[in-house]
Design a protein around this motif. Structure first.
Motif, PDB file in Angstrom:
ATOM      1  N   PHE A  68      37.230  30.367  42.164  1.00 54.20           N
ATOM      2  CA  PHE A  68      36.874  31.207  41.024  1.00 54.20           C
ATOM      3  C   PHE A  68      35.406  31.619  41.040  1.00 54.20           C
ATOM      4  O   PHE A  68      35.077  32.773  40.735  1.00 54.20           O
ATOM      5  N   LEU A  69      34.508  30.711  41.413  1.00 51.29           N
ATOM      6  CA  LEU A  69      33.082  31.049  41.451  1.00 51.29           C
ATOM      7  C   LEU A  69      32.810  32.164  42.467  1.00 51.29           C
ATOM      8  O   LEU A  69      32.087  33.115  42.171  1.00 51.29           O
ATOM      9  N   LEU A  70      33.408  32.073  43.638  1.00 55.03           N
ATOM     10  CA  LEU A  70      33.209  33.102  44.650  1.00 55.03           C
ATOM     11  C   LEU A  70      33.793  34.437  44.185  1.00 55.03           C
ATOM     12  O   LEU A  70      33.183  35.494  44.363  1.00 55.03           O
ATOM     13  N   PHE A  71      34.971  34.391  43.548  1.00 58.51           N
ATOM     14  CA  PHE A  71      35.554  35.617  43.009  1.00 58.51           C
ATOM     15  C   PHE A  71      34.641  36.228  41.954  1.00 58.51           C
ATOM     16  O   PHE A  71      34.444  37.447  41.906  1.00 58.51           O
ATOM     17  N   TRP A  72      34.047  35.400  41.095  1.00 58.87           N
ATOM     18  CA  TRP A  72      33.133  35.876  40.044  1.00 58.87           C
ATOM     19  C   TRP A  72      31.945  36.609  40.672  1.00 58.87           C
ATOM     20  O   TRP A  72      31.555  37.690  40.225  1.00 58.87           O
ATOM     21  N   ILE A  73      31.353  36.027  41.717  1.00 53.89           N
ATOM     22  CA  ILE A  73      30.192  36.639  42.380  1.00 53.89           C
ATOM     23  C   ILE A  73      30.594  37.950  43.053  1.00 53.89           C
ATOM     24  O   ILE A  73      29.868  38.942  42.976  1.00 53.89           O
ATOM     25  N   VAL A  74      31.739  37.990  43.711  1.00 54.07           N
ATOM     26  CA  VAL A  74      32.209  39.235  44.341  1.00 54.07           C
ATOM     27  C   VAL A  74      32.452  40.296  43.273  1.00 54.07           C
ATOM     28  O   VAL A  74      32.067  41.462  43.433  1.00 54.07           O
ATOM     29  N   ALA A  75      33.083  39.910  42.164  1.00 55.23           N
ATOM     30  CA  ALA A  75      33.337  40.866  41.083  1.00 55.23           C
ATOM     31  C   ALA A  75      32.026  41.392  40.497  1.00 55.23           C
ATOM     32  O   ALA A  75      31.897  42.596  40.230  1.00 55.23           O
ATOM     33  N   ALA A  76      31.041  40.519  40.304  1.00 55.34           N
ATOM     34  CA  ALA A  76      29.746  40.958  39.787  1.00 55.34           C
ATOM     35  C   ALA A  76      29.062  41.902  40.760  1.00 55.34           C
ATOM     36  O   ALA A  76      28.413  42.872  40.353  1.00 55.34           O
ATOM     37  N   THR A  77      29.232  41.666  42.053  1.00 53.03           N
ATOM     38  CA  THR A  77      28.653  42.535  43.076  1.00 53.03           C
ATOM     39  C   THR A  77      29.316  43.904  43.078  1.00 53.03           C
ATOM     40  O   THR A  77      28.665  44.911  43.330  1.00 53.03           O
ATOM     41  N   VAL A  78      30.603  43.954  42.789  1.00 53.37           N
ATOM     42  CA  VAL A  78      31.310  45.235  42.716  1.00 53.37           C
ATOM     43  C   VAL A  78      30.959  45.973  41.414  1.00 53.37           C
ATOM     44  O   VAL A  78      30.787  47.194  41.409  1.00 53.37           O
ATOM     45  N   VAL A  79      30.812  45.251  40.320  1.00 55.94           N
ATOM     46  CA  VAL A  79      30.535  45.861  39.019  1.00 55.94           C
ATOM     47  C   VAL A  79      29.100  46.389  38.949  1.00 55.94           C
ATOM     48  O   VAL A  79      28.850  47.433  38.330  1.00 55.94           O
ATOM     49  N   SER A  80      28.156  45.712  39.582  1.00 55.15           N
ATOM     50  CA  SER A  80      26.745  46.081  39.462  1.00 55.15           C
ATOM     51  C   SER A  80      26.444  47.526  39.856  1.00 55.15           C
ATOM     52  O   SER A  80      25.813  48.245  39.083  1.00 55.15           O
TER      53      SER A  80
ATOM     54  N   PRO B 229      40.892  28.079  38.829  1.00 56.26           N
ATOM     55  CA  PRO B 229      41.987  28.666  39.575  1.00 56.26           C
ATOM     56  C   PRO B 229      41.459  29.487  40.738  1.00 56.26           C
ATOM     57  O   PRO B 229      40.307  29.913  40.751  1.00 56.26           O
ATOM     58  N   ARG B 230      42.310  29.678  41.696  1.00 55.15           N
ATOM     59  CA  ARG B 230      41.968  30.552  42.814  1.00 55.15           C
ATOM     60  C   ARG B 230      42.465  31.960  42.487  1.00 55.15           C
ATOM     61  O   ARG B 230      43.566  32.137  42.026  1.00 55.15           O
ATOM     62  N   VAL B 231      41.616  32.941  42.742  1.00 48.43           N
ATOM     63  CA  VAL B 231      41.957  34.335  42.490  1.00 48.43           C
ATOM     64  C   VAL B 231      41.913  35.054  43.828  1.00 48.43           C
ATOM     65  O   VAL B 231      40.878  35.063  44.504  1.00 48.43           O
ATOM     66  N   ALA B 232      43.021  35.632  44.222  1.00 48.19           N
ATOM     67  CA  ALA B 232      43.138  36.312  45.517  1.00 48.19           C
ATOM     68  C   ALA B 232      42.753  35.375  46.658  1.00 48.19           C
ATOM     69  O   ALA B 232      42.158  35.788  47.652  1.00 48.19           O
ATOM     70  N   GLY B 233      43.043  34.099  46.513  1.00 52.26           N
ATOM     71  CA  GLY B 233      42.771  33.110  47.546  1.00 52.26           C
ATOM     72  C   GLY B 233      41.330  32.621  47.565  1.00 52.26           C
ATOM     73  O   GLY B 233      40.967  31.798  48.395  1.00 52.26           O
ATOM     74  N   LEU B 234      40.510  33.125  46.661  1.00 53.24           N
ATOM     75  CA  LEU B 234      39.096  32.721  46.605  1.00 53.24           C
ATOM     76  C   LEU B 234      38.884  31.723  45.477  1.00 53.24           C
ATOM     77  O   LEU B 234      39.506  31.847  44.415  1.00 53.24           O
TER      78      LEU B 234
ATOM     79  N   ILE C 271      23.857  43.936  32.048  1.00 53.94           N
ATOM     80  CA  ILE C 271      25.199  43.440  32.399  1.00 53.94           C
ATOM     81  C   ILE C 271      25.213  42.747  33.756  1.00 53.94           C
ATOM     82  O   ILE C 271      25.685  41.601  33.852  1.00 53.94           O
ATOM     83  N   PRO C 272      24.706  43.371  34.847  1.00 56.97           N
ATOM     84  CA  PRO C 272      24.711  42.642  36.129  1.00 56.97           C
ATOM     85  C   PRO C 272      23.900  41.346  36.080  1.00 56.97           C
ATOM     86  O   PRO C 272      24.332  40.319  36.623  1.00 56.97           O
ATOM     87  N   ALA C 273      22.764  41.377  35.405  1.00 58.50           N
ATOM     88  CA  ALA C 273      21.938  40.165  35.323  1.00 58.50           C
ATOM     89  C   ALA C 273      22.679  39.051  34.594  1.00 58.50           C
ATOM     90  O   ALA C 273      22.672  37.891  35.031  1.00 58.50           O
ATOM     91  N   VAL C 274      23.340  39.391  33.500  1.00 56.32           N
ATOM     92  CA  VAL C 274      24.087  38.388  32.740  1.00 56.32           C
ATOM     93  C   VAL C 274      25.260  37.862  33.558  1.00 56.32           C
ATOM     94  O   VAL C 274      25.540  36.654  33.555  1.00 56.32           O
ATOM     95  N   LEU C 275      25.934  38.746  34.283  1.00 52.57           N
ATOM     96  CA  LEU C 275      27.058  38.291  35.112  1.00 52.57           C
ATOM     97  C   LEU C 275      26.607  37.271  36.156  1.00 52.57           C
ATOM     98  O   LEU C 275      27.263  36.245  36.354  1.00 52.57           O
TER      99      LEU C 275
END
Length: 104
Positions: A56-68, A49-54, A32-36
């Motif tokens: 989308f790509l940066l939000f995706w990377i932060v979310a993957a870092t939290v999920v891992s 779109p911007r998510v929480a002011g970030l 899962i982390p590798a695929v993310l």
């Protein structure tokens, strides 16, 4: 040619670990982390779109870092090799000297 001498059970540092062919399906969750991270440029490579002011790509990377670490924690709870009962009786797989120091 040297002869192969099997290590007695009491001296085998890996005694008790699952051998090859052991069923450990929880390890598939580690994909899962590798695929993310690998999917980020394909799925989330845009600013809007911007998510929480970030972006989308940066939000995706932060979310993957939290999920891992959450996925890794879940795998450590589901995998039989990390069973607390196993950990209590398992021999240390790394050799150390008798004084408790580090191997040299």
């Amino acid at each position: 040619m040297s002869e192969h001498h099997p290590v007695p059970e009491e001296e085998d540092p890996l005694a008790g670990l699952p051998r090859t062919g052991a069923r450990r399906p929880a390890l598939w969750l580690l994909l899962i982390p590798a695929v993310l991270y690998c999917a980020a440029p394909l799925v989330a490579n845009r600013i809007e779109p911007r998510v929480a002011g970030l972006p989308f790509l940066l939000f995706w990377i932060v979310a993957a870092t939290v999920v891992s670490p959450l996925v890794i924690w879940a795998v450590s709870r589901l995998d039989p090799a990390f069973d607390p009962a196993f950990a209590e009786g398992a021999a240390e797989p790394l050799p150390v000297d008798d004084e408790g120091g580090h191997p040299r």
